[in-house]
Write a protein that holds these residues in place. Sequence first.
Motif, mmCIF file in Angstrom:
data_model
loop_
_atom_site.group_PDB
_atom_site.id
_atom_site.type_symbol
_atom_site.label_atom_id
_atom_site.label_comp_id
_atom_site.label_asym_id
_atom_site.label_seq_id
_atom_site.Cartn_x
_atom_site.Cartn_y
_atom_site.Cartn_z
ATOM 1 N N GLY A 110 0.570 -1.298 0.117
ATOM 2 C CA GLY A 110 -0.221 0.691 -0.232
ATOM 3 C C GLY A 110 0.550 1.675 -0.335
ATOM 4 N N SER A 111 0.406 2.328 0.516
ATOM 5 C CA SER A 111 0.954 3.550 0.724
ATOM 6 C C SER A 111 0.870 4.277 2.145
ATOM 7 C CB SER A 111 0.457 4.272 -0.480
ATOM 8 O OG SER A 111 -1.339 4.851 0.113
ATOM 9 N N VAL A 112 2.144 5.196 1.953
ATOM 10 C CA VAL A 112 1.515 6.133 3.258
ATOM 11 C C VAL A 112 1.525 7.969 2.797
ATOM 12 C CG1 VAL A 112 2.736 4.437 4.759
ATOM 13 C CG2 VAL A 112 3.832 6.479 3.261
ATOM 14 N N ASN A 113 1.239 8.676 3.928
ATOM 15 C CA ASN A 113 0.905 10.043 3.355
ATOM 16 C C ASN A 113 1.931 10.297 2.992
ATOM 17 O OD1 ASN A 113 -1.547 10.492 4.735
ATOM 18 N ND2 ASN A 113 0.183 10.001 6.757
ATOM 19 N N LYS A 114 2.135 11.371 1.696
ATOM 20 C CA LYS A 114 3.160 11.745 1.086
ATOM 21 C C LYS A 114 3.399 13.468 1.478
ATOM 22 C CE LYS A 114 4.085 13.989 -4.075
ATOM 23 N NZ LYS A 114 2.918 13.804 -5.012
ATOM 24 N N LEU A 115 5.297 13.146 1.347
ATOM 25 C CA LEU A 115 5.353 14.460 2.737
ATOM 26 C C LEU A 115 6.247 15.240 1.159
ATOM 27 C CD1 LEU A 115 7.434 13.007 5.718
ATOM 28 C CD2 LEU A 115 4.606 14.302 5.482
ATOM 29 N N LEU A 116 6.058 16.358 1.463
ATOM 30 C CA LEU A 116 6.791 17.579 0.813
ATOM 31 C C LEU A 116 7.174 18.802 1.646
ATOM 32 C CD1 LEU A 116 3.789 18.981 -1.600
ATOM 33 C CD2 LEU A 116 5.550 16.748 -1.985
ATOM 34 N N PRO A 117 8.705 19.221 0.278
ATOM 35 C CA PRO A 117 9.959 19.527 1.807
ATOM 36 C C PRO A 117 9.560 21.022 2.290
ATOM 37 C CG PRO A 117 10.170 19.387 -1.175
ATOM 38 C CD PRO A 117 9.577 18.472 -0.612
ATOM 39 N N VAL A 118 8.259 20.536 2.899
ATOM 40 C CA VAL A 118 7.801 22.155 3.142
ATOM 41 C C VAL A 118 7.868 22.516 5.047
ATOM 42 C CG1 VAL A 118 5.075 23.666 3.239
ATOM 43 C CG2 VAL A 118 5.427 21.978 1.269
ATOM 44 N N PRO A 119 8.447 23.400 5.200
ATOM 45 C CA PRO A 119 9.024 23.319 6.149
ATOM 46 C C PRO A 119 7.832 23.469 7.429
ATOM 47 C CG PRO A 119 10.427 25.563 5.532
ATOM 48 C CD PRO A 119 8.929 24.550 4.481
ATOM 49 N N GLY A 120 7.427 22.376 8.723
ATOM 50 C CA GLY A 120 7.169 22.831 9.419
ATOM 51 C C GLY A 120 6.389 21.396 9.222
ATOM 52 N N VAL A 121 5.872 21.382 8.234
ATOM 53 C CA VAL A 121 4.662 20.484 7.941
ATOM 54 C C VAL A 121 4.668 19.145 8.333
ATOM 55 C CG1 VAL A 121 3.395 19.540 6.135
ATOM 56 C CG2 VAL A 121 4.002 21.644 5.791
ATOM 57 N N ALA A 122 5.987 18.372 9.087
ATOM 58 C CA ALA A 122 5.979 17.223 9.714
ATOM 59 C C ALA A 122 5.780 17.787 11.062
ATOM 60 C CB ALA A 122 7.496 16.592 9.365
ATOM 61 N N GLU A 123 5.943 18.798 11.835
ATOM 62 C CA GLU A 123 5.998 18.807 12.950
ATOM 63 C C GLU A 123 4.272 19.141 13.442
ATOM 64 O OE1 GLU A 123 9.996 19.302 11.640
ATOM 65 O OE2 GLU A 123 8.321 20.518 10.925
ATOM 66 N N HIS A 124 3.535 20.177 12.506
ATOM 67 C CA HIS A 124 2.521 20.313 12.825
ATOM 68 C C HIS A 124 1.010 19.723 12.051
ATOM 69 C CE1 HIS A 124 5.275 23.257 15.386
ATOM 70 N NE2 HIS A 124 5.869 23.447 13.945
ATOM 71 N N ALA A 125 1.592 19.064 11.008
ATOM 72 C CA ALA A 125 0.184 18.681 10.090
ATOM 73 C C ALA A 125 -0.122 17.011 10.144
ATOM 74 C CB ALA A 125 0.522 18.817 9.058
ATOM 75 N N VAL A 238 0.713 25.950 0.770
ATOM 76 C CA VAL A 238 1.087 25.460 1.841
ATOM 77 C C VAL A 238 2.902 26.077 1.767
ATOM 78 C CG1 VAL A 238 2.184 25.350 4.453
ATOM 79 C CG2 VAL A 238 -0.012 25.197 3.660
ATOM 80 N N LYS A 239 3.297 26.867 2.623
ATOM 81 C CA LYS A 239 4.878 27.196 2.271
ATOM 82 C C LYS A 239 5.478 27.089 3.160
ATOM 83 C CE LYS A 239 7.822 31.378 1.120
ATOM 84 N NZ LYS A 239 7.360 32.745 0.800
ATOM 85 N N GLU A 240 4.984 27.264 4.459
ATOM 86 C CA GLU A 240 5.356 27.295 5.793
ATOM 87 C C GLU A 240 4.281 27.376 6.576
ATOM 88 O OE1 GLU A 240 8.617 28.852 9.167
ATOM 89 O OE2 GLU A 240 8.124 30.726 7.338
ATOM 90 N N ALA A 241 4.440 26.093 7.745
ATOM 91 C CA ALA A 241 3.464 25.578 9.096
ATOM 92 C C ALA A 241 3.918 26.230 10.040
ATOM 93 C CB ALA A 241 3.121 23.988 8.814
#
Length: 633
Positions: A110-125, A238-241
């Motif tokens: 299967g698959s998992v969430n797709k991540l993009l190099p957006v600052p703060g997304v991995a921490e706040h989303a 989103v540019k930054e979270a």
Amino acid sequence: MSRPRIVIVGAGFAGYRAARTLARQTRGRARITLVNPTDYFLYLPLLPQVAAGILEPRRVTVSLSDTLPQVRLVLGEADRIDLDGRTLHYTGPEGDGGTLAYDRLVLAAGSVNKLLPVPGVAEHAHGFRGLPEALYLRDHVTRQVELAAVAEDPKSCAARCTFVVVGAGYTGTEVAAHGQLFTDAQVRRHPLRQGMRPRWILLDVAPRVLPEMDGKLSATAGRVLRQRGVDVRTGTSVKEATPDGVVLSDGEFVETRTLVWCVGVRPDPLVESLGLPLEKGRLLVDPHLQVPGRPELFACGDAAAVPDLEKPGSYTPMTAQHAWRHGKVAAENVAASLGLGGECKPYRHRDRGFVVDLGGAKAAANPLGVALSGVPAGAVTRGYHLAAMPGNRVRVAADWLLDAVLPRQAVQLGLVRSWSVPLDTSSPEVARVPGGPGTRREASARSGPGAAIEADTYDGGTGTGSGTGRAGDEPAKGQPGSGVTQVRSGSGAAERRSETELAKGRPGGEPARTWPADSPAKGPLGDTRPRSRPGGEPARSRPGGESAGKRRGGEPVKNQPGGEPAKNQPGGEPARNQPGGEPARNQPGGEPAKNQPVSAPQPPDDQPPPGPDIAPGPVKRSDPPDHSAKGDS
């Protein structure tokens, strides 16, 4: 002659269909083993209805053992595959490992969430790929609306009532559509003080919502969303979270406490570890869903790049419809390769249309190429889901009927915390638990959009909380009055205990010594909380070797890992304790600190109130009563 061994990795749409088809094809002539982290198949298209309170969580899950009686279920996550040795290694839910040998391997991870190099997304989303994430979002949205209803500050109220969804594909569109109805229903029963209305923002870099669908369906979905009040912004992302909100690509800053990440999916990381040719992270296979050069290895679903014979030069998209069909073809070809079925056949498909549930009686659908909207589309959509589900049809239909005649129950269950469902995870279907396999060691709980921040239960106008540490991790550093976060086994809730409380001795006046954190003594009913050892020796420290209790001669207690002393309050008084009473004062001669009687469970003025990770209700003692000290610790 021994039966051939078939191992299937993953019980999503592709894996579940492959297991069911193989069981029927082989009829006991092969040993079929299914490796999956959970004991259920999750019907993902109805997950937004779980987050919106329409369906109960078990309605969208189908038991693997009940529906696949001829298949052996192994609970675990596949983490290593030896292609030459034809073995698969997995890790169980309690950390134990195992190895499975196979003659045929069907990779449907299967698959998992797709991540993009957006600052703060991995921490706040937070993503939306598994049942734990849906349960967390349901609680989180409910909590934000309830807190906004009692907020005195209009700015804080508006931030809590703003929900940002990134990605206007199937999942993001349905989450925003159902979310707007869910929060509007809450506000109708409990109006906000400032007369505000919940605001849902749907972002996508594409020029329209549902860009992968027909233009008519896309226009229908966009129109329904805008009429409902959803702020649809195309060509924007989103540019930054940040902890206080998100910065959009057009430069606008949106204050919010909720960021839902639905930008797409990526194949399970297990695929990359094989060292085989990939196509955008997906394992390359031939039209028979077989890996070239590996006759024993088949792949299907989101993990496989399957050639689209209807569109030469392209691959089938990562959708549930294709995964469901992949699983059947892969199973038939596996059986044929073992001489247990007919001939191998390539994968071909015919587009039968798509359906998108927009909540209420609204939907967008084009069955067999006929574009529908409104009530007819809603009826077709729900009929399609009932027909496609491999189980629980009556229960799902009953929940839909009850939702049509009864108001939804908007309550917080508190079953999933923010740190249990990180965005960057290889297993979104499994919630992380304290001390469990793969638990991320971090110093403090996340804060900001999408996280269960301490400010969720304290509206002080600052948007920050007390910095409570995650269960099972180090205490938060740098926070006033920070102490040890103690976890009660099996409860999932953390209690804050001060260093002085933990170092408190038994009758006799000497500090108690606790067992090391890596080998806790088991208490009644399997409780693994640290227990004090008799004998009155000083409490052992955290990593670093320093004593956690007060040293002889009046030295300050050392509370943080590494042995740094706790800072005293102004005036020479020792550091204040956690909520529950007066500050502990040092006794002359190096005696242990004793708390004053508790008059009311109110936090002191210099410490922010506790966050949502602290269990409500009275705090139970974790040690025998101390008759030498008046009052309860």
